[in-house]
Design a protein around this motif. Structure first.
Motif, short mmCIF file in Angstrom:
data_model
loop_
_atom_site.label_atom_id
_atom_site.label_comp_id
_atom_site.label_asym_id
_atom_site.label_seq_id
_atom_site.Cartn_x
_atom_site.Cartn_y
_atom_site.Cartn_z
N LYS A 47 37.09 5.09 -24.37
CA LYS A 47 36.53 4.70 -25.67
C LYS A 47 37.46 5.09 -26.82
O LYS A 47 37.63 4.33 -27.77
CB LYS A 47 35.17 5.37 -25.85
CG LYS A 47 34.46 5.07 -27.17
CD LYS A 47 33.99 3.63 -27.25
CE LYS A 47 33.18 3.39 -28.51
NZ LYS A 47 32.79 1.97 -28.65
N THR B 100 28.00 6.28 -20.32
CA THR B 100 29.32 5.89 -19.82
C THR B 100 29.86 6.92 -18.82
O THR B 100 30.65 6.58 -17.93
CB THR B 100 30.33 5.71 -20.97
OG1 THR B 100 30.44 6.94 -21.69
CG2 THR B 100 29.86 4.61 -21.92
N ASN C 124 34.80 -2.63 -16.83
CA ASN C 124 34.57 -3.90 -17.52
C ASN C 124 33.27 -3.88 -18.33
O ASN C 124 33.01 -2.93 -19.05
CB ASN C 124 34.61 -5.07 -16.53
CG ASN C 124 35.97 -5.25 -15.89
OD1 ASN C 124 37.00 -4.93 -16.50
ND2 ASN C 124 36.01 -5.75 -14.67
N ASP C 125 32.42 -4.89 -18.15
CA ASP C 125 31.21 -4.98 -18.97
C ASP C 125 30.02 -4.23 -18.35
O ASP C 125 28.89 -4.37 -18.82
CB ASP C 125 30.83 -6.44 -19.20
CG ASP C 125 30.48 -7.17 -17.90
OD1 ASP C 125 30.82 -6.66 -16.82
OD2 ASP C 125 29.87 -8.25 -17.99
N ASP D 215 29.41 -1.26 -18.69
CA ASP D 215 28.96 -0.38 -19.77
C ASP D 215 27.75 -0.99 -20.49
O ASP D 215 26.68 -0.37 -20.59
CB ASP D 215 30.14 -0.17 -20.74
CG ASP D 215 29.80 0.71 -21.92
OD1 ASP D 215 28.60 0.91 -22.20
OD2 ASP D 215 30.72 1.17 -22.59
N ASP D 216 27.91 -2.23 -20.95
CA ASP D 216 26.82 -2.90 -21.67
C ASP D 216 25.65 -3.20 -20.75
O ASP D 216 24.48 -3.10 -21.15
CB ASP D 216 27.33 -4.19 -22.31
CG ASP D 216 28.29 -3.93 -23.46
OD1 ASP D 216 28.19 -2.86 -24.09
OD2 ASP D 216 29.16 -4.79 -23.71
N GLN D 217 25.94 -3.59 -19.51
CA GLN D 217 24.86 -3.88 -18.57
C GLN D 217 24.00 -2.64 -18.29
O GLN D 217 22.76 -2.72 -18.28
CB GLN D 217 25.44 -4.40 -17.25
CG GLN D 217 26.10 -5.77 -17.34
CD GLN D 217 26.65 -6.19 -15.99
OE1 GLN D 217 25.98 -6.12 -14.96
NE2 GLN D 217 27.89 -6.64 -15.98
N ASN E 3 21.80 -1.79 -21.26
CA ASN E 3 20.63 -2.65 -21.33
C ASN E 3 19.54 -2.22 -20.34
O ASN E 3 18.35 -2.24 -20.65
CB ASN E 3 21.01 -4.12 -21.07
CG ASN E 3 21.84 -4.70 -22.19
OD1 ASN E 3 21.78 -4.23 -23.34
ND2 ASN E 3 22.62 -5.73 -21.89
#
Length: 279
Positions: free
Chosen positions: A114, A245, A266-267, A269-271, A274
């Motif tokens: 980050k 994270t 990859n994504d 983190d966002d998944q 959520n």
């Protein structure tokens, strides 16, 4: 080869580790399974470990209440895990079990992912809040990453002093009140206690009144995602770092130990964010 992986602990039915590792398995094109293996504390742990060895599991994660108890059943313990005094990842190599602690390295990886710029300046001044097992592990990993000024603040200074006395870096041990007064000196503040975790999300371990705007504030708690201390930091213009994270990057390191493949987050983190926000 099909990898047989899993997680032991209790209670762990709602763990997100299977979700993470199954994604890693698919992304790496490796065959395998990742199973939840609850071991009730009322059962004979030695018997359960013997069954495990007979089943020839390739690797497994360990969570509460067995991170310390597992050590006496291992053939070898990685140096960092020895320093921390806890194991959360075990790999089976030719019938021999080796234990690691991926939590602290995973945390540092997540912070570097980050805020990579913070890792290019080893003069970065860091404050760790708390002196439990998580703080101890993160402290050692930060030292290994080359940071030279890592102070520790805790309600009682004795625990913090035990961590600091084994290091060769500059470490001041502070009370929480003293840390609040000095907060403007730090570039990174890392909150490692359970203060602010659900259902007590209205609590914060320290005031951020003296926080400087250029600081990074990190909290290893991930329920809630944005803790009170992170909200306060954000309101003062500081950068923030979420605890969920750490889950991903400690799992990334464990998967690397088991398979010799380092999978990108990859994504995810966002998944994962959520999923957690929906709980």
């Amino acid at each position: 080869m099909s990898f047989q992986l899993g997680l032991i602990g209790y209670p762990i039915k709602h763990s997100l580790s299977p979700w993470i590792h199954k994604k890693f398995l698919r992304a790496s094109n490796l065959e395998g399974e990742y199973s939840i293996i609850e071991i009730d504390p009322g059962l004979n742990f030695a018997d359960q470990m013997e069954k495990f060895k007979q089943n020839r599991i390739d690797g497994f994660n360990v969570t509460v209440p067995y991170k310390q108890k597992i050590i006496s059943y291992l053939d070898h313990v990685d140096e960092e895990a020895q320093n921390i005094g806890a194991v959360n990842t075990v790999v089976n190599r030719n019938g021999k079990w080796t234990g690691y602690n991926t939590d602290s390295i995973g945390y540092v990886r997540s912070l570097e992912a980050k805020y990579p710029e913070a890792f290019t300046q080893k003069s970065t001044r860091i404050l760790l809040i708390g002196a439990g097992g998580a703080a101890r592990g993160i402290y050692y990993s930060l030292v290994s990453s080359g940071f030279k000024q890592i102070d520790i603040a805790n309600r009682t200074t004795e625990s913090a002093e035990k961590i600091a006395k084994h290091s060769y870096v500059n470490t001041n041990v502070l009370t929480l009140t003293s840390a609040e007064r000095r907060l403007g000196r730090y570039d990174i503040i890392i909150q490692t206690t359970s203060v602010g975790m659900k259902p007590n999300e209205d609590r914060s371990i320290i005031s951020l009144e003296n926080l400087k705007e250029s600081s990074i504030v990190s909290d290893i708690i991930y329920q809630p995602i944005k803790t009170k201390i992170l909200s306060a930091a954000e309101s003062k213009g500081a950068s923030i770092h979420f605890g969920h994270t750490m889950l991903l990057y400690q799992a990334q390191y464990a998967f690397e130990i088991w398979t010799n493949q380092k999978m990108p987050v990859n994504d995810m983190d966002d998944q994962l964010k959520n999923i957690l926000e929906g709980r």
